[in-house]
Motif scaffolding. Structure first.
Motif, PDB file in Angstrom:
ATOM      1  N   LEU A   1     -26.795 -26.738  -0.915  1.00  0.00           N
ATOM      2  CA  LEU A   1     -25.981 -27.858  -1.348  1.00  0.00           C
ATOM      3  C   LEU A   1     -24.835 -28.105  -0.377  1.00  0.00           C
ATOM      4  O   LEU A   1     -24.316 -27.163   0.239  1.00  0.00           O
ATOM      5  N   PHE A   2     -24.426 -29.377  -0.281  1.00  0.00           N
ATOM      6  CA  PHE A   2     -23.317 -29.766   0.583  1.00  0.00           C
ATOM      7  C   PHE A   2     -22.477 -30.787  -0.173  1.00  0.00           C
ATOM      8  O   PHE A   2     -23.017 -31.684  -0.836  1.00  0.00           O
ATOM      9  N   ASP A   3     -21.146 -30.647  -0.075  1.00  0.00           N
ATOM     10  CA  ASP A   3     -20.282 -31.611  -0.753  1.00  0.00           C
ATOM     11  C   ASP A   3     -20.140 -32.872   0.093  1.00  0.00           C
ATOM     12  O   ASP A   3     -20.774 -33.012   1.145  1.00  0.00           O
ATOM     13  N   VAL A   4     -19.318 -33.808  -0.353  1.00  0.00           N
ATOM     14  CA  VAL A   4     -19.218 -35.098   0.327  1.00  0.00           C
ATOM     15  C   VAL A   4     -18.640 -34.967   1.732  1.00  0.00           C
ATOM     16  O   VAL A   4     -18.813 -35.862   2.567  1.00  0.00           O
ATOM     17  N   GLU A   5     -17.958 -33.868   2.012  1.00  0.00           N
ATOM     18  CA  GLU A   5     -17.413 -33.639   3.347  1.00  0.00           C
ATOM     19  C   GLU A   5     -18.343 -32.819   4.227  1.00  0.00           C
ATOM     20  O   GLU A   5     -18.009 -32.481   5.352  1.00  0.00           O
ATOM     21  N   GLY A   6     -19.520 -32.461   3.702  1.00  0.00           N
ATOM     22  CA  GLY A   6     -20.485 -31.697   4.468  1.00  0.00           C
ATOM     23  C   GLY A   6     -20.316 -30.200   4.367  1.00  0.00           C
ATOM     24  O   GLY A   6     -21.053 -29.446   5.009  1.00  0.00           O
ATOM     25  N   LYS A   7     -19.363 -29.734   3.579  1.00  0.00           N
ATOM     26  CA  LYS A   7     -19.131 -28.308   3.437  1.00  0.00           C
ATOM     27  C   LYS A   7     -20.243 -27.699   2.567  1.00  0.00           C
ATOM     28  O   LYS A   7     -20.528 -28.187   1.481  1.00  0.00           O
ATOM     29  N   PRO A   8     -20.888 -26.612   3.019  1.00  0.00           N
ATOM     30  CA  PRO A   8     -22.020 -26.054   2.274  1.00  0.00           C
ATOM     31  C   PRO A   8     -21.578 -25.306   1.017  1.00  0.00           C
ATOM     32  O   PRO A   8     -20.432 -24.882   0.894  1.00  0.00           O
ATOM     33  N   GLY A   9     -22.542 -25.153   0.094  1.00  0.00           N
ATOM     34  CA  GLY A   9     -22.344 -24.298  -1.071  1.00  0.00           C
ATOM     35  C   GLY A   9     -22.192 -25.010  -2.391  1.00  0.00           C
ATOM     36  O   GLY A   9     -22.277 -24.379  -3.450  1.00  0.00           O
ATOM     37  N   ALA A  10     -21.948 -26.335  -2.400  1.00  0.00           N
ATOM     38  CA  ALA A  10     -21.733 -27.029  -3.672  1.00  0.00           C
ATOM     39  C   ALA A  10     -21.740 -28.535  -3.447  1.00  0.00           C
ATOM     40  O   ALA A  10     -21.633 -29.017  -2.316  1.00  0.00           O
TER      41      ALA A  10
ATOM     42  N   PHE B   1     -10.163 -36.383 -11.256  1.00  0.00           N
ATOM     43  CA  PHE B   1     -10.013 -35.219 -10.377  1.00  0.00           C
ATOM     44  C   PHE B   1     -11.401 -34.769  -9.939  1.00  0.00           C
ATOM     45  O   PHE B   1     -12.418 -35.139 -10.538  1.00  0.00           O
ATOM     46  N   SER B   2     -11.438 -33.983  -8.881  1.00  0.00           N
ATOM     47  CA  SER B   2     -12.699 -33.507  -8.323  1.00  0.00           C
ATOM     48  C   SER B   2     -12.684 -31.995  -8.175  1.00  0.00           C
ATOM     49  O   SER B   2     -11.618 -31.373  -8.058  1.00  0.00           O
ATOM     50  N   ARG B   3     -13.873 -31.428  -8.178  1.00  0.00           N
ATOM     51  CA  ARG B   3     -14.028 -30.006  -7.886  1.00  0.00           C
ATOM     52  C   ARG B   3     -15.436 -29.785  -7.340  1.00  0.00           C
ATOM     53  O   ARG B   3     -16.330 -30.630  -7.499  1.00  0.00           O
ATOM     54  N   ARG B   4     -15.661 -28.660  -6.691  1.00  0.00           N
ATOM     55  CA  ARG B   4     -16.979 -28.317  -6.164  1.00  0.00           C
ATOM     56  C   ARG B   4     -17.806 -27.626  -7.264  1.00  0.00           C
ATOM     57  O   ARG B   4     -17.298 -26.758  -7.952  1.00  0.00           O
ATOM     58  N   GLU B   5     -19.095 -28.042  -7.390  1.00  0.00           N
ATOM     59  CA  GLU B   5     -19.958 -27.443  -8.410  1.00  0.00           C
ATOM     60  C   GLU B   5     -21.328 -27.145  -7.807  1.00  0.00           C
ATOM     61  O   GLU B   5     -21.864 -27.941  -7.039  1.00  0.00           O
ATOM     62  N   LYS B   6     -21.885 -26.001  -8.206  1.00  0.00           N
ATOM     63  CA  LYS B   6     -23.157 -25.546  -7.658  1.00  0.00           C
ATOM     64  C   LYS B   6     -24.369 -26.035  -8.458  1.00  0.00           C
ATOM     65  O   LYS B   6     -25.503 -25.795  -8.047  1.00  0.00           O
ATOM     66  N   SER B   7     -24.135 -26.673  -9.585  1.00  0.00           N
ATOM     67  CA  SER B   7     -25.259 -27.167 -10.378  1.00  0.00           C
ATOM     68  C   SER B   7     -24.781 -28.284 -11.293  1.00  0.00           C
ATOM     69  O   SER B   7     -23.584 -28.499 -11.466  1.00  0.00           O
ATOM     70  N   ILE B   8     -25.747 -28.988 -11.845  1.00  0.00           N
ATOM     71  CA  ILE B   8     -25.497 -29.941 -12.924  1.00  0.00           C
ATOM     72  C   ILE B   8     -26.211 -29.346 -14.123  1.00  0.00           C
ATOM     73  O   ILE B   8     -27.445 -29.443 -14.223  1.00  0.00           O
ATOM     74  N   GLY B   9     -25.487 -28.692 -14.994  1.00  0.00           N
ATOM     75  CA  GLY B   9     -26.127 -27.818 -15.971  1.00  0.00           C
ATOM     76  C   GLY B   9     -25.636 -27.931 -17.391  1.00  0.00           C
ATOM     77  O   GLY B   9     -25.551 -26.927 -18.098  1.00  0.00           O
ATOM     78  N   TYR B  10     -25.357 -29.147 -17.852  1.00  0.00           N
ATOM     79  CA  TYR B  10     -24.918 -29.329 -19.237  1.00  0.00           C
ATOM     80  C   TYR B  10     -26.144 -29.709 -20.077  1.00  0.00           C
ATOM     81  O   TYR B  10     -26.325 -30.844 -20.498  1.00  0.00           O
TER      82      TYR B  10
ATOM     83  N   TRP C   1     -21.533 -36.745  -9.408  1.00  0.00           N
ATOM     84  CA  TRP C   1     -21.822 -35.639  -8.479  1.00  0.00           C
ATOM     85  C   TRP C   1     -22.370 -36.254  -7.189  1.00  0.00           C
ATOM     86  O   TRP C   1     -23.299 -37.081  -7.226  1.00  0.00           O
ATOM     87  N   GLU C   2     -21.824 -35.843  -6.060  1.00  0.00           N
ATOM     88  CA  GLU C   2     -22.238 -36.405  -4.780  1.00  0.00           C
ATOM     89  C   GLU C   2     -22.326 -35.311  -3.730  1.00  0.00           C
ATOM     90  O   GLU C   2     -21.669 -34.272  -3.831  1.00  0.00           O
ATOM     91  N   GLY C   3     -23.120 -35.589  -2.711  1.00  0.00           N
ATOM     92  CA  GLY C   3     -23.263 -34.665  -1.602  1.00  0.00           C
ATOM     93  C   GLY C   3     -24.662 -34.743  -1.035  1.00  0.00           C
ATOM     94  O   GLY C   3     -25.242 -35.825  -0.915  1.00  0.00           O
ATOM     95  N   ALA C   4     -25.204 -33.571  -0.699  1.00  0.00           N
ATOM     96  CA  ALA C   4     -26.543 -33.526  -0.122  1.00  0.00           C
ATOM     97  C   ALA C   4     -27.237 -32.244  -0.547  1.00  0.00           C
ATOM     98  O   ALA C   4     -26.596 -31.247  -0.892  1.00  0.00           O
TER      99      ALA C   4
END
Length: 966
Positions: free
Chosen positions: A240-249, A265-274, A297-300
């Motif tokens: 996973l990669f966040d919107v800035e390209g940082k890996p892990g979420a 507000f925003s935070r990094r998340e490793k899953s969509i799990g609700y 949720w956004e990223g890659a």
């Protein structure tokens, strides 16, 4: 057993053939305890079959039992011990074994053992233990593959149970259908995954059929998984990669109120799990879920595996949109309290990033969003795999037959015939959530009759009891002062039947709660935890598997409800749905104490037990009155209890309407013939509660198109939350919506001679009214892949319109037969896609050549067969149809009291032959009839709406008639 293992190891250096023969001797020595020299042949005979013990090198023995039930049906049991369980199950009816002519032979120097009837054969590899299945012509049907079967001991409240797996290779890669009413839009199940767990909107029946001339009935009533071994995983198993390209979420942005986004507000998340109710605790404390909130949720995503297709599945409630690699793949709404699932795919190259965006608007204070994925495996499409959570043995039936109809006939041989429903049940039903009083029901009935809208049944949904007295089965007398009188008036003044909703649910403190509690007839855990339902009261369900509890429950219903004249039963929440949106483990915890010993054992069959209670109860109380049950869940054998099933609390959207076609096809092809849906969708977006003119018209169009589709469903019923669902409340007289709904309602009654005859064939010939195109066109690969059209009976191709603002639909007409437009008689060749006209008031319907279609006059309710019928004969192929009639509400047809008239058309001569009537009912000699014959052919385009004169008119005087239509 250790001695046997040592001997196997010592003999491993023998030449292959000698090693195999040695293993056969050791099989019997280790499994049956006899001397090696006495082993001829290496099996034990049982009635119509054999028992084998396989002692595979280095593994514990497995015991196999293969027994023919009929020449076309083989029952297979595999166990880790020789104590086979052969008693009837909840699913399977006991039937005496036929005396079947079969042979047992050894093949390949004794390595294989073959058991063969005149139609089906099984070959057991005595070294590997794997079984192959072939038809009478030695064509391969199925074979076990890989780790074909496994047993893993489990710890549940009952002893001796395993987590069991059975796997096959679909060697022909033939299309697979059935397994019940999935809500994923699937018909062909090759390569698909299903969690066969009964819950609201999802109904499973583990019967799988194929155009490859075989079927499998998995005889297990625990939670079962169909598909390849890997379960769906969270997104965290991808890169996973966040919107800035940082890996892990991914980047998750939370907005509590979209009208005041300053607090986002925003935070990094490793899953969509609700995914479940408990998961809401994982939401950030600052975020409050409301109808105005949103999460993005956004990223890659990326994978370091080799290039492959990935399956994604999204569970959600509320509004959701998904983009993968910048392409929109989901745009959907579903009510927050009953989430839906949507599957989609993405081909991923190793190491390549793919943009992902998920936008979720919860639309409530309790909603769900969970995205899972898994990588497809090699040959996934050819794999058939059942994995059940609890079983003492692997237990299944292999069936063979030339057509899917013959496979379904075998299913009903094993699990019971589908009775003919009362004739009124084939007419139109009106329901809603819910009528609130006796006065409202009678006023609604009066309006239908005054406006001359045909109808046969009106339905009382839940909450006719006092608010705090759920489970009493008593009407609230302040709103229903005279229930028996109300029902008499419906019967006598309006010629209507009355159906009522009954739940297996009890409030703590309700009238019969203590009796059921003290007898351990209730599941107690929910009460112990003091969990309240949406009405604010502590509740639980009774244990329907307990015969004493079922008997006591029926006695209450009989006294309080049936005695007042009720005609039919609506058995709701029979999954059982004690609490919404909890994990499977939690559902098991709430289903205790359990009569079965552990809730895992028969979890999927709760509805079947409830159906049996009502069917047997009513037949004992009133033996000659046909039972009718509508239930929200079903399981193998439900058809024998006169149970129809509806597809649950679906949403009122175009997407939901579209996939009801596939849901109905899949459910019907799993052997249970009577399926229904909430015409118009049950749950409604809030925007439709007080709509402006534009939204009001959008609502009317949706309801109209859904009503058109519903008119060609096995059970034709309108139901849902507000707005009101009566057609005169949807639109005023003269509006195109009203006119179209009235047209299709009247058409249903015009088609009643055809529909009721199809219902009779469902009993006498194990027929199926709603038919996936694979049933009638199995060799046409384009037809078998279609998910949005079906046959209704033998002659009508139904292609519902499932998009707004369209006036045409692309329709594929299967090859090998000619087709005619239903409304105008226009001729088309098969094997082509046409752009069918679909104005607001009509949906595409076509008739196949060779069809003989009997129709009658428009009536306000069902009744005896009319004295004058229009018979449409469609040229281009020979045809046959059996016109059926009986008394309509009794079981006299089981005693042979019915009438059949055979129609046969010979296309080469243009002759129509009508037989003398066969049989009678109620000691009545059939009366004379007038048959107006319409011959539809390329040169004579006669449609159902045409005013053309008949080609012939026949005064039928109960004697054979032969007519030339040329």
């Amino acid at each position: 057993m250790r001695d046997i293992v040592r001997i196997n190891k010592r003999q491993s250096r023998k030449p292959p053939v000698l090693q195999q023969i040695g293993l056969l001797f050791l099989t019997i020595l280790g499994c049956y305890g006899v001397r090696a020299q006495s082993v001829t042949p290496p099996y034990k005979k049982i009635p119509n079959g054999i028992a084998i013990c396989l002692n595979q090198s280095g593994t514990p023995p497995q015991y196999l039992r293969l027994q023919f039930v009929t020449p076309s049906i083989l029952h297979v049991i595999v166990k880790p011990d020789s104590n086979f369980i052969t008693a009837p199950t909840l699913m399977i009816q006991a039937r005496p074994l036929e005396n079947i002519d079969y042979k047992v032979s050894t093949l390949k120097n004794g390595r294989e053992l073959e058991i063969k009837s005149g139609r089906l054969q099984a070959v057991v590899d005595l070294i590997t233990g794997k079984i192959s299945y072939l038809d009478q012509n030695d064509h391969a049907l199925l074979r076990e593959t890989g780790n074909a079967r496994s047993f893993k001991p489990i710890e549940i409240a009952a002893s001796g149970y395993y987590n069991i797996v059975q796997q096959f290779d679909n060697v022909q890669n033939s299309p697979l259908f059935g397994l019940g009413g999935n809500q994923l839009g699937y018909t062909d199940l090759r390569g698909k995954d299903l969690e066969m767990i009964q819950y609201n909107s999802n109904v499973f029946n583990p019967f799988l059929v194929s155009t490859g001339h075989f079927a499998l009935l998995w005889n297990n009533s625990s939670i079962t998984y169909y598909g390849h071994p890997e379960q769906y995983r969270t997104l965290a198993d991808l890169k996973l990669f966040d919107v800035e390209g940082k890996p892990g979420a991914l980047t998750a942005t939370y907005i509590t109120d979209t009208t005041h986004p300053a607090g986002m507000f925003s935070r990094r998340e490793k899953s969509i799990g609700y995914q479940f109710a408990k998961d809401s605790a994982l939401l950030p404390g600052r975020f409050k879920m409301t109808t105005r909130s949103k999460v993005i949720w956004e990223g890659a995503v990326s994978s370091d595996q080799s290039t492959a297709m990935y399956d994604f599945i999204l569970k959600f409630g509320g509004y959701v949109k998904v983009w993968l690699d910048h392409q929109p793949v989901v745009d959907w709404w579903r009510q927050a309290w009953n989430p839906a699932e949507v599957p989609f795919k993405l081909q991923m190259e190793s190491g390549k990033k793919y943009d992902i965006k998920v936008e979720w608007a919860p639309d409530g204070t309790s909603s769900f969003a969970a995205l899972r994925q898994k990588r497809q495996i090699k040959d996934q499409d050819r794999q058939i795999r059942f994995h059940s959570e609890a079983g003492k043995q692997i237990d299944y039936y292999v069936l063979t037959g030339q057509k899917i109809d013959s496979l379904i006939s075998g299913y009903r041989y094993l699990t019971g015939k589908a009775p003919i429903m009362p004739k009124w049940a084939y007419g139109f039903w009106q329901s809603k959530e819910h009528y609130n009083s006796q006065k409202e029901i009678l006023a609604t009935a009066k309006q239908f009759r005054q406006k001359q809208i045909p109808i046969d049944n009106i339905v009382q949904d839940w909450y006719y009891w006092k608010k705090d007295d759920w489970g009493s089965q008593e009407f609230d007398r302040s709103r229903y002062p005279d229930p028996a009188g109300m029902i008499r008036q419906l019967h006598n003044d309006y010629d209507l039947r009355f159906m009522i909703s009954v739940w297996p649910k009890f409030y703590e403190g309700s009238k019969y709660f203590k009796q059921f509690w003290d007898n351990n007839w209730l599941y107690k855990q929910n009460v112990i935890e003091k969990r309240k339902d949406w009405m604010g009261y502590v509740s639980t369900f009774y244990d329907a598997f307990n015969p004493a509890a079922g008997s006591a429950f029926w006695d209450i219903v009989k006294e309080k409800i049936y005695s007042k004249g009720v005609d039919a039963w609506w058995l709701d929440a029979t999954e059982p749905d004690i609490v919404d949106n909890i994990t499977n483990d939690r559902r098991m915890e709430l289903m205790t104490p359990s009569y079965a010993g552990a809730p895992q054992i028969d979890f999927n069959a709760y509805a079947l037990a409830q159906d049996k209670t009502f069917y047997t109860g009513q037949r004992d109380a009133d033996p000659n009155k046909r039972v009718f049950i509508l239930t929200r869940s079903a399981f193998t054998g439900a058809q024998r209890y006169a149970a129809a099933t509806w597809s649950g609390d679906i949403g009122a959207t175009w997407q939901e309407m579209h996939r009801q076609i596939a849901t109905g096809i899949s459910f019907s092809m799993a052997g249970i013939p009577y399926w229904s849906m909430d015409i118009g969708g049950f749950a409604v977006e809030s925007k439709y509660q007080k709509p402006g003119p534009k939204l009001k018209e959008a609502w009317r169009e949706l309801q109209t198109r859904w009503f058109q589709f519903g008119a060609f469903s096995p059970i034709f019923r309108s139901h849902g939350q507000a707005p009101a669902r009566e057609m005169f409340n949807i639109a005023p007289e003269g509006h195109p919506a009203y006119s179209s709904m009235l047209y299709y309602d009247q058409l249903r009654y015009r088609l009643m001679p055809y529909i009721y005859s199809v219902g009779a064939a469902t009993y006498f010939k194990n027929y199926t009214p709603m038919r996936g195109l694979a049933m009638d066109f199995p060799e046409d690969q384009q037809a078998t892949a279609i998910t949005d059209a079906y046959m209704f009976g033998p002659g009508l191709l139904i292609a519902p319109v499932t998009r707004p603002h369209v006036t045409t639909k692309a329709v594929y007409l299967p090859k090998g037969v000619q087709w005619y437009g239903f409304y105008n008689g226009k001729h088309f060749n098969g094997g082509q896609i046409i752009q069918a006209t679909a104005p607001y008031g009509r949906m595409p319907v076509f008739v196949s050549a060779g069809t003989i279609l009997p129709t009658g006059p428009v009536r306000q309710h069902t009744g005896p067969l009319a004295d004058t019928l229009d018979i449409y004969v469609y040229a281009g192929k020979d045809g046959q149809f059996t016109l059926y009639e009986d008394q309509g509400t009794t079981y006299d047809y089981e005693k042979g009291q019915f009438q059949k008239i055979e129609f046969k058309y010979r296309d080469t001569t243009g002759n129509l032959e009508i037989s003398a009537p066969k049989g009678r009912y109620n000691e009545k000699v059939p009366g004379h009839k007038t048959f107006r014959i319409y011959w539809v052919n390329p040169a004579s385009a006669v449609g159902i709406d045409a005013k053309a004169a008949p080609a012939k008119t026949v005064i039928y005087k109960d004697r054979p008639v032969k007519i030339s239509l040329h």
